[in-house]
Scaffold this motif. Structure first.
Motif: not given
Length: 157
Positions: A30, A32, A35-36, A38-41
């Motif tokens: 949860n 930042r 989340q970053y 999770d968006e950029h594997p």
């Protein structure tokens, strides 16, 4: 799929569910950074590989640092002990030498004092005392044979 592969997939899915329901993982995901990642594997995978690969050299470096710090502390203690021991022995030798030197100097000074005081007493003796001693036949510095300048005979007193 084979039965073993299905069993392996089920165990993998169970382990992933356990990780995703962990409260620390949920709090990180949860944030930042979570989340970053999770968006950029690809970045997440690169970071994971970097952390895994660098763990061994970092651990080895920390072990060397701690070991060298311990050895330095022990080395300082040992070196300090050696320096103090050598310094103490050197001080003992110097003090013994100074003691012998002071005994020698005081012996020489005592002999000089006795000789000079005897000479001064002999040279500056009052005339009346010198005449008394000559009449008695005694002298301060003469204790052996004396040359008589008048007849070149040796007298023993």
């Amino acid at each position: 799929m084979s039965k073993e592969m299905q069993e392996l997939q089920k165990q993998w899915h169970s382990m992933m569910q356990t990780i995703h329901t962990n409260s620390n993982v949920v709090a990180f995901m949860n944030s930042r950074v979570g989340q970053y990642l999770d968006e950029h594997p690809f970045v997440a995978l690169s970071l994971l590989v970097f952390i895994a690969v660098s763990a061994i050299p970092v651990a080895f470096f920390l072990i060397v640092v701690v070991a060298s710090a311990i050895m330095a502390c022990m080395g300082v203690i040992i070196m300090e002990g050696v320096v103090i021991s050598v310094g103490g022995i050197a001080l003992l030798c110097v003090l013994c030498g100074l003691g012998v030197l002071s005994l020698a100097v005081s012996g020489v000074l005592s002999i000089c004092y006795i000789a000079l005081s005897t000479l001064i007493n002999y040279w500056y003796m009052p005339n009346s005392l010198a005449k008394k001693q000559e009449a008695n036949g005694s002298s301060l510095l003469q204790s052996g044979p004396v040359l008589d300048p008048s007849n070149n005979n040796i007298k023993n007193e």
